[in-house]
Design a protein around this motif. Structure first.
Motif, PDB file in Angstrom:
ATOM      1  N   GLY A  10       0.841  -1.178   0.000  1.00  0.00           N
ATOM      2  CA  GLY A  10       0.000   0.000   0.000  1.00  0.00           C
ATOM      3  C   GLY A  10       0.876   1.226   0.000  1.00  0.00           C
ATOM      4  N   CYS A  11       0.564   2.202  -0.855  1.00  0.00           N
ATOM      5  CA  CYS A  11       1.340   3.450  -0.870  1.00  0.00           C
ATOM      6  C   CYS A  11       2.806   3.143  -1.176  1.00  0.00           C
ATOM      7  N   VAL A  12       3.719   3.576  -0.327  1.00  0.00           N
ATOM      8  CA  VAL A  12       5.147   3.346  -0.552  1.00  0.00           C
ATOM      9  C   VAL A  12       5.488   1.867  -0.445  1.00  0.00           C
ATOM     10  N   GLY A  13       4.631   1.073   0.193  1.00  0.00           N
ATOM     11  CA  GLY A  13       4.862  -0.362   0.257  1.00  0.00           C
ATOM     12  C   GLY A  13       4.879  -1.029  -1.103  1.00  0.00           C
ATOM     13  N   CYS A  14       4.297  -0.370  -2.107  1.00  0.00           N
ATOM     14  CA  CYS A  14       4.320  -0.918  -3.460  1.00  0.00           C
ATOM     15  C   CYS A  14       5.742  -1.016  -3.995  1.00  0.00           C
ATOM     16  N   SER A  15       6.585  -0.047  -3.644  1.00  0.00           N
ATOM     17  CA  SER A  15       7.976  -0.082  -4.095  1.00  0.00           C
ATOM     18  C   SER A  15       8.677  -1.319  -3.561  1.00  0.00           C
ATOM     19  N   SER A  16       8.468  -1.614  -2.283  1.00  0.00           N
ATOM     20  CA  SER A  16       9.101  -2.789  -1.688  1.00  0.00           C
ATOM     21  C   SER A  16       8.536  -4.078  -2.265  1.00  0.00           C
ATOM     22  N   ALA A  17       7.227  -4.137  -2.458  1.00  0.00           N
ATOM     23  CA  ALA A  17       6.619  -5.337  -3.025  1.00  0.00           C
ATOM     24  C   ALA A  17       7.179  -5.615  -4.420  1.00  0.00           C
ATOM     25  N   ALA A  18       7.283  -4.584  -5.238  1.00  0.00           N
ATOM     26  CA  ALA A  18       7.803  -4.759  -6.595  1.00  0.00           C
ATOM     27  C   ALA A  18       9.279  -5.145  -6.572  1.00  0.00           C
ATOM     28  N   LEU A  19      10.044  -4.535  -5.675  1.00  0.00           N
ATOM     29  CA  LEU A  19      11.469  -4.828  -5.625  1.00  0.00           C
ATOM     30  C   LEU A  19      11.737  -6.233  -5.089  1.00  0.00           C
ATOM     31  N   LEU A  20      10.901  -6.722  -4.178  1.00  0.00           N
ATOM     32  CA  LEU A  20      11.039  -8.102  -3.733  1.00  0.00           C
ATOM     33  C   LEU A  20      10.841  -9.058  -4.908  1.00  0.00           C
ATOM     34  N   ALA A  21       9.859  -8.784  -5.747  1.00  0.00           N
ATOM     35  CA  ALA A  21       9.623  -9.626  -6.916  1.00  0.00           C
ATOM     36  C   ALA A  21      10.813  -9.604  -7.864  1.00  0.00           C
ATOM     37  N   VAL A  22      11.459  -8.453  -7.996  1.00  0.00           N
ATOM     38  CA  VAL A  22      12.645  -8.347  -8.846  1.00  0.00           C
ATOM     39  C   VAL A  22      13.808  -9.137  -8.244  1.00  0.00           C
ATOM     40  N   ALA A  23      13.990  -8.986  -6.935  1.00  0.00           N
ATOM     41  CA  ALA A  23      15.131  -9.626  -6.273  1.00  0.00           C
ATOM     42  C   ALA A  23      14.966 -11.128  -6.152  1.00  0.00           C
ATOM     43  N   ARG A  24      13.744 -11.577  -5.845  1.00  0.00           N
ATOM     44  CA  ARG A  24      13.489 -13.004  -5.606  1.00  0.00           C
ATOM     45  C   ARG A  24      12.182 -13.424  -6.272  1.00  0.00           C
ATOM     46  N   PRO A  25      12.136 -13.449  -7.579  1.00  0.00           N
ATOM     47  CA  PRO A  25      10.873 -13.754  -8.273  1.00  0.00           C
ATOM     48  C   PRO A  25      10.319 -15.126  -7.929  1.00  0.00           C
ATOM     49  N   GLU A  26      11.196 -16.069  -7.580  1.00  0.00           N
ATOM     50  CA  GLU A  26      10.720 -17.406  -7.241  1.00  0.00           C
ATOM     51  C   GLU A  26       9.993 -17.452  -5.901  1.00  0.00           C
ATOM     52  N   ARG A  27      10.109 -16.370  -5.120  1.00  0.00           N
ATOM     53  CA  ARG A  27       9.449 -16.319  -3.817  1.00  0.00           C
ATOM     54  C   ARG A  27       8.118 -15.564  -3.861  1.00  0.00           C
ATOM     55  N   VAL A  28       7.741 -15.039  -5.037  1.00  0.00           N
ATOM     56  CA  VAL A  28       6.533 -14.196  -5.148  1.00  0.00           C
ATOM     57  C   VAL A  28       5.567 -14.814  -6.148  1.00  0.00           C
ATOM     58  N   ARG A  29       4.391 -15.221  -5.659  1.00  0.00           N
ATOM     59  CA  ARG A  29       3.364 -15.799  -6.526  1.00  0.00           C
ATOM     60  C   ARG A  29       2.623 -14.726  -7.310  1.00  0.00           C
ATOM     61  N   SER A  30       2.320 -13.627  -6.653  1.00  0.00           N
ATOM     62  CA  SER A  30       1.635 -12.505  -7.286  1.00  0.00           C
ATOM     63  C   SER A  30       1.800 -11.299  -6.384  1.00  0.00           C
ATOM     64  N   MET A  31       1.499 -10.120  -6.908  1.00  0.00           N
ATOM     65  CA  MET A  31       1.590  -8.918  -6.083  1.00  0.00           C
ATOM     66  C   MET A  31       0.438  -7.977  -6.383  1.00  0.00           C
ATOM     67  N   VAL A  32      -0.085  -7.403  -5.305  1.00  0.00           N
ATOM     68  CA  VAL A  32      -1.118  -6.378  -5.396  1.00  0.00           C
ATOM     69  C   VAL A  32      -0.460  -5.046  -5.052  1.00  0.00           C
ATOM     70  N   LEU A  33      -0.517  -4.107  -5.977  1.00  0.00           N
ATOM     71  CA  LEU A  33       0.113  -2.801  -5.800  1.00  0.00           C
ATOM     72  C   LEU A  33      -1.007  -1.766  -5.690  1.00  0.00           C
ATOM     73  N   PHE A  34      -1.344  -1.422  -4.457  1.00  0.00           N
ATOM     74  CA  PHE A  34      -2.520  -0.598  -4.192  1.00  0.00           C
ATOM     75  C   PHE A  34      -2.100   0.852  -3.941  1.00  0.00           C
ATOM     76  N   SER A  35      -2.539   1.733  -4.816  1.00  0.00           N
ATOM     77  CA  SER A  35      -2.270   3.166  -4.705  1.00  0.00           C
ATOM     78  C   SER A  35      -0.777   3.458  -4.565  1.00  0.00           C
ATOM     79  N   PRO A  36       0.030   3.063  -5.578  1.00  0.00           N
ATOM     80  CA  PRO A  36       1.483   3.253  -5.472  1.00  0.00           C
ATOM     81  C   PRO A  36       1.874   4.715  -5.339  1.00  0.00           C
ATOM     82  N   ALA A  37       2.837   4.959  -4.451  1.00  0.00           N
ATOM     83  CA  ALA A  37       3.362   6.310  -4.263  1.00  0.00           C
ATOM     84  C   ALA A  37       4.356   6.634  -5.367  1.00  0.00           C
ATOM     85  N   GLY A  38       4.329   7.874  -5.828  1.00  0.00           N
ATOM     86  CA  GLY A  38       5.261   8.288  -6.863  1.00  0.00           C
ATOM     87  C   GLY A  38       4.784   9.535  -7.578  1.00  0.00           C
ATOM     88  N   GLY A  39       5.672  10.126  -8.342  1.00  0.00           N
ATOM     89  CA  GLY A  39       5.369  11.354  -9.071  1.00  0.00           C
ATOM     90  C   GLY A  39       6.352  12.445  -8.711  1.00  0.00           C
TER      91      GLY A  39
END
Length: 282
Positions: free
Chosen positions: A102-131
């Motif tokens: 949620g919010c800035v947590g989207c950055s961490s969720a996405a980066l975890l998938a990049v770092a360890r894709p085999e550990r992430v089944r899917s990701m929900v990115l709710f209201s990502p912070a940015g701009g």
């Protein structure tokens, strides 16, 4: 709540529900505590923990330097947040998980998938912070904090942080290590003893590494473009959670679903139903 030591950093976490695990990266900027899923802003009304825990195991935690988790006085960077998340997964014996940010947590969720894709089944990115407004606000916060530190010294920051419960996001003077200063006497003692020159390098380096772009910070776009992890993207629509940030993730992620509805229609019932429907397919 239970606490684990992850690479020398105290990490508070909670497990709610039963079913496939969802590792949840909290909203709230530099105050990303697990409580924010039920007490912070619109998340208080959305009720994701109650809704998702009926079918899934929600694993929530205080990000390092947030809530009751500890910290380390070092240059902050997104991979350090991911190290904490992976350490928590390992200590809890979690293999592959769904993730939700949620919010800035989207950055961490996405980066975890990049770092360890085999550990992430899917990701929900709710209201990502940015701009661009988000980036400049974050960098200004670090500048204001460093100015206060150089004028008043680090002992003054310790005293100020311990005199209030306000975090870095609301009062830049207390800095990003304020929660750890309040809960860890040993950390506070070491913090106050560091040289201002060294501290200035840590703070300025943190600002540069964390917020270096005018869209969603964290993972590089080329890494996102190579991901095979399914993602549900739900846009925000304010200055810190821009629709351009959400569209950027949609553009970068090959297996992205974009829920194209305004925030006013992202009601608790509709939002939980959309997230649960997405998770059920992955």
């Amino acid at each position: 709540m239970p606490v684990l030591d992850i690479d020398g950093i105290r990490t508070r976490y909670e497990i709610v529900g039963d079913g496939p695990p969802i590792l949840m990266f909290s909203p709230g900027g530099f105050d990303s505590s697990l409580d924010n899923w039920t007490t912070f802003g619109r998340y208080k009304d959305l009720g994701f923990i109650d809704a998702l825990s009926q079918e899934y195991t929600c694993v929530v935690f205080d990000r390092r330097e947030s809530g009751q988790s500890g910290g380390r006085l070092e240059r902050l960077a997104w991979p350090k947040y991911i190290d904490q998340a992976i350490g928590l997964m390992d200590k809890l014996g979690l293999g592959a998980v769904h993730t939700m940010g949620g919010c800035v947590g989207c950055s961490s969720a996405a980066l975890l998938a990049v770092a360890r894709p085999e550990r992430v089944r899917s990701m929900v990115l709710f209201s990502p912070a940015g701009g661009v407004t988000y980036r400049t606000a974050q960098q200004r916060r670090f500048t204001e904090h460093l100015g206060f530190a150089l004028e008043h010294g680090l002992e003054a920051i310790v005293t100020l942080a311990r005199s209030t419960t306000v975090g870095f996001s609301k009062d830049p003077r207390v800095g990003p290590w304020a929660p750890a200063l309040r809960t860890d006497d040993r950390f506070a003692e070491g913090y106050a003893a560091i040289s201002l020159e060294r501290y200035a390098t840590i703070v300025s380096g943190s600002a540069r590494m964390l917020f270096d772009r005018d869209t969603v910070p964290g993972p590089e776009p080329e890494d996102l473009q190579l991901l095979d992890v399914p993602a549900l993207i739900v846009p925000g629509e304010d200055a810190s959670h821009t629709r351009s940030a959400a569209r950027y993730l949609q553009e970068c992620l090959p297996q992205a679903e974009y829920w194209d509805v305004p925030v006013a229609q992202q009601t608790p019932v509709a939002s939980s139903a959309r997230v649960l429907e997405f998770l059920s397919r992955h």
